[in-house]
Design an enzyme around this catalytic site. Structure first.
Site, PDB file in Angstrom:
ATOM      1  N   GLY A  43       0.854  -1.270   0.016  1.00 65.82           N
ATOM      2  CA  GLY A  43       0.006  -0.148  -0.088  1.00 65.82           C
ATOM      3  C   GLY A  43       0.773   1.391  -0.108  1.00 65.82           C
ATOM      4  O   GLY A  43       0.330   2.247  -0.502  1.00 65.82           O
ATOM      5  N   ASP A  99       0.304   3.900   3.874  1.00 65.18           N
ATOM      6  CA  ASP A  99      -0.750   4.512   3.011  1.00 65.18           C
ATOM      7  C   ASP A  99      -2.056   4.834   3.979  1.00 65.18           C
ATOM      8  O   ASP A  99      -2.653   5.987   3.876  1.00 65.18           O
ATOM      9  CB  ASP A  99      -1.350   3.876   1.884  1.00 65.18           C
ATOM     10  CG  ASP A  99      -1.652   2.328   2.158  1.00 65.18           C
ATOM     11  OD1 ASP A  99      -1.025   1.832   3.430  1.00 65.18           O
ATOM     12  OD2 ASP A  99      -2.463   1.593   1.731  1.00 65.18           O
ATOM     13  N   ASP A 102      -5.926   2.110   9.947  1.00 72.92           N
ATOM     14  CA  ASP A 102      -7.279   1.956  10.120  1.00 72.92           C
ATOM     15  C   ASP A 102      -7.353   1.238  11.319  1.00 72.92           C
ATOM     16  O   ASP A 102      -7.584   2.167  12.179  1.00 72.92           O
ATOM     17  CB  ASP A 102      -7.697   0.854   8.898  1.00 72.92           C
ATOM     18  CG  ASP A 102      -9.200   0.702   9.056  1.00 72.92           C
ATOM     19  OD1 ASP A 102      -9.865   1.170   9.708  1.00 72.92           O
ATOM     20  OD2 ASP A 102      -9.635  -0.126   8.011  1.00 72.92           O
ATOM     21  N   THR A 103      -7.694  -0.010  11.675  1.00 68.65           N
ATOM     22  CA  THR A 103      -7.750  -0.437  13.008  1.00 68.65           C
ATOM     23  C   THR A 103      -6.595  -0.396  13.720  1.00 68.65           C
ATOM     24  O   THR A 103      -6.459  -0.290  15.062  1.00 68.65           O
ATOM     25  CB  THR A 103      -8.188  -2.231  12.997  1.00 68.65           C
ATOM     26  OG1 THR A 103      -6.911  -2.626  12.482  1.00 68.65           O
ATOM     27  CG2 THR A 103      -9.117  -2.142  12.310  1.00 68.65           C
ATOM     28  N   THR A 106      -1.921  -3.599  11.989  1.00 68.68           N
ATOM     29  CA  THR A 106      -0.725  -3.583  11.252  1.00 68.68           C
ATOM     30  C   THR A 106       0.467  -2.990  11.753  1.00 68.68           C
ATOM     31  O   THR A 106       1.412  -3.433  12.119  1.00 68.68           O
ATOM     32  CB  THR A 106      -0.794  -3.235   9.607  1.00 68.68           C
ATOM     33  OG1 THR A 106      -2.298  -3.714   9.172  1.00 68.68           O
ATOM     34  CG2 THR A 106       0.293  -3.552   8.694  1.00 68.68           C
ATOM     35  N   LEU A 107       0.191  -1.642  11.991  1.00 66.60           N
ATOM     36  CA  LEU A 107       1.244  -0.726  12.482  1.00 66.60           C
ATOM     37  C   LEU A 107       1.711  -1.305  13.924  1.00 66.60           C
ATOM     38  O   LEU A 107       2.910  -0.924  14.199  1.00 66.60           O
ATOM     39  CB  LEU A 107       0.786   0.601  12.284  1.00 66.60           C
ATOM     40  CG  LEU A 107       0.912   1.158  11.219  1.00 66.60           C
ATOM     41  CD1 LEU A 107       0.290   2.599  10.861  1.00 66.60           C
ATOM     42  CD2 LEU A 107       2.926   1.513  10.713  1.00 66.60           C
ATOM     43  N   LYS A 130      -8.042   6.844   9.655  1.00 73.89           N
ATOM     44  CA  LYS A 130      -9.347   6.431   9.798  1.00 73.89           C
ATOM     45  C   LYS A 130      -9.508   6.411  11.366  1.00 73.89           C
ATOM     46  O   LYS A 130      -9.734   5.351  11.812  1.00 73.89           O
ATOM     47  CB  LYS A 130      -9.917   5.141   9.332  1.00 73.89           C
ATOM     48  CG  LYS A 130     -10.502   5.465   7.893  1.00 73.89           C
ATOM     49  CD  LYS A 130     -11.108   4.028   7.370  1.00 73.89           C
ATOM     50  CE  LYS A 130     -11.336   3.894   6.117  1.00 73.89           C
ATOM     51  NZ  LYS A 130     -11.691   2.434   5.936  1.00 73.89           N
ATOM     52  N   ASP A 158      -6.115  -0.612  -2.297  1.00 82.09           N
ATOM     53  CA  ASP A 158      -6.533  -1.472  -3.278  1.00 82.09           C
ATOM     54  C   ASP A 158      -7.776  -1.795  -2.721  1.00 82.09           C
ATOM     55  O   ASP A 158      -8.299  -1.764  -1.573  1.00 82.09           O
ATOM     56  CB  ASP A 158      -5.544  -2.807  -3.461  1.00 82.09           C
ATOM     57  CG  ASP A 158      -5.705  -3.428  -1.983  1.00 82.09           C
ATOM     58  OD1 ASP A 158      -5.004  -2.858  -1.086  1.00 82.09           O
ATOM     59  OD2 ASP A 158      -5.932  -4.756  -2.267  1.00 82.09           O
TER      60      ASP A 158
HETATM   61  C1  PRP Z   1      -3.908  -2.296   4.348  1.00 81.97           C
HETATM   62  C2  PRP Z   1      -3.247  -0.786   4.495  1.00 81.97           C
HETATM   63  C3  PRP Z   1      -2.417  -0.813   5.623  1.00 81.97           C
HETATM   64  C4  PRP Z   1      -3.542  -1.609   6.712  1.00 81.97           C
HETATM   65  C5  PRP Z   1      -4.197  -0.624   7.348  1.00 81.97           C
HETATM   66  O1  PRP Z   1      -2.883  -2.943   4.004  1.00 81.97           O
HETATM   67  O2  PRP Z   1      -2.491  -0.768   3.334  1.00 81.97           O
HETATM   68  O3  PRP Z   1      -1.353  -1.437   5.612  1.00 81.97           O
HETATM   69  O4  PRP Z   1      -4.453  -2.447   5.535  1.00 81.97           O
HETATM   70  O5  PRP Z   1      -5.161  -1.400   8.109  1.00 81.97           O
HETATM   71  P1  PRP Z   1      -5.084  -1.751   9.844  1.00 81.97           P
HETATM   72  O6  PRP Z   1      -4.681  -0.424  10.419  1.00 81.97           O
HETATM   73  O7  PRP Z   1      -6.450  -1.982  10.255  1.00 81.97           O
HETATM   74  O8  PRP Z   1      -3.956  -2.642  10.039  1.00 81.97           O
HETATM   75  P2  PRP Z   1      -3.257  -4.628   3.434  1.00 81.97           P
HETATM   76  O9  PRP Z   1      -3.173  -5.580   4.713  1.00 81.97           O
HETATM   77  O10 PRP Z   1      -4.666  -4.636   2.855  1.00 81.97           O
HETATM   78  O11 PRP Z   1      -1.896  -4.999   2.455  1.00 81.97           O
HETATM   79  P3  PRP Z   1      -1.637  -3.962   1.303  1.00 81.97           P
HETATM   80  O12 PRP Z   1      -0.841  -2.765   1.679  1.00 81.97           O
HETATM   81  O13 PRP Z   1      -0.618  -4.946   0.355  1.00 81.97           O
HETATM   82  O14 PRP Z   1      -2.798  -3.673   0.527  1.00 81.97           O
HETATM   83 MG    MG Z   2      -4.789  -3.804   1.042  1.00 83.70          MG
HETATM   84 MN    MN Z   3      -0.756  -2.127   3.602  1.00 84.13          MN
END
Ligand code: PRP
Ligand code: MG
Ligand code: MN
Length: 177
Positions: A43, A99, A102-103, A106-107, A130, A158
């Site tokens: 992303g 990018d 959200d929740t 990931t970070l 968000k 995406d």
């Molecule tokens: C999406 C986005 C962030 C993450 C945010 O990545 O790019 O990395 O989700 O969501 P969160 O705060 O709820 O964790 P995704 O896992 O879709 O992989 P991508 O970057 O390859 O699209």
């Molecule tokens: Mg994604």
């Molecule tokens: Mn991502």
């Protein structure tokens, strides 16, 4: 799902937000001898390339792949490190670029991992935020634009892998039956 797209953040608005983020980052890191910018694939790839071209000084790049959403529009909560960094971050000043936050799952997972590797400093820059969706508390030091809880694509984001290449950010509107 049949859907249409509606522009939410134009290319010009993206550039304005990037200028502000870069200004803050350049100010904050003016004293460091080198900054390692870490992009979370896939992303972050677009914002990473646009942001680093606005940064001063000795900037290095590395990448990590963390994935949780898969083909769905909902985070699974199961964050996987699919590809790790190429080099050590010990004693480096590290800025993680995303990018969107959200929740926060990931970070928070990536941050815990990177922290354990003893960087000199660790901060996050996320183009979109968000805040209403946050489940895990994560400190994001640099934010481009805070948005409401809408499913958005483009500028690296995406929908089932599509639309990452759009130069703007758009809302996905489900088509009526
Ligand atoms: C999406 C986005 C962030 C993450 C945010 O990545 O790019 O990395 O989700 O969501 P969160 O705060 O709820 O964790 P995704 O896992 O879709 O992989 P991508 O970057 O390859 O699209
Ligand atoms: Mg994604
Ligand atoms: Mn991502």
């Amino acid at each position: 799902m049949k859907h249409t797209l509606e522009v939410m953040i134009s290319e010009a608005e993206i550039n304005q937000a990037l200028d502000k983020m870069a200004e803050q980052i350049n100010r904050d890191y003016a004293g460091v001898d080198s900054l390692l910018v870490v992009g979370l694939l896939k992303g972050s790839v677009i914002v990473m390339s646009d942001l680093v071209r606005r940064l001063d000084g000795n900037v290095h790049l590395d990448f990590m792949t963390a994935s949780s959403y898969g083909e769905s529009t909902e985070s699974s909560g199961d964050v996987k490190i699919v590809m790790d960094l190429a080099r050590s971050i010990k004693n480096r000043h590290v800025l993680v670029v995303e990018d969107i936050i959200d929740t926060g799952r990931t970070l928070s997972k990536v941050l815990a991992l990177l922290k354990s590797r003893e960087p000199a400093s660790l901060a996050i820059a996320s183009f979109l935020d968000k805040p209403s969706r946050r489940l895990v508390d994560v400190e994001v030091k640099y934010v481009g634009v805070a948005i409401p809880d809408e499913f958005v694509v483009g500028y690296g984001l995406d929908y089932a892998e599509a639309y990452r290449q759009l130069p703007y950010i758009a809302k996905v509107i489900p088509a009526e039956e």
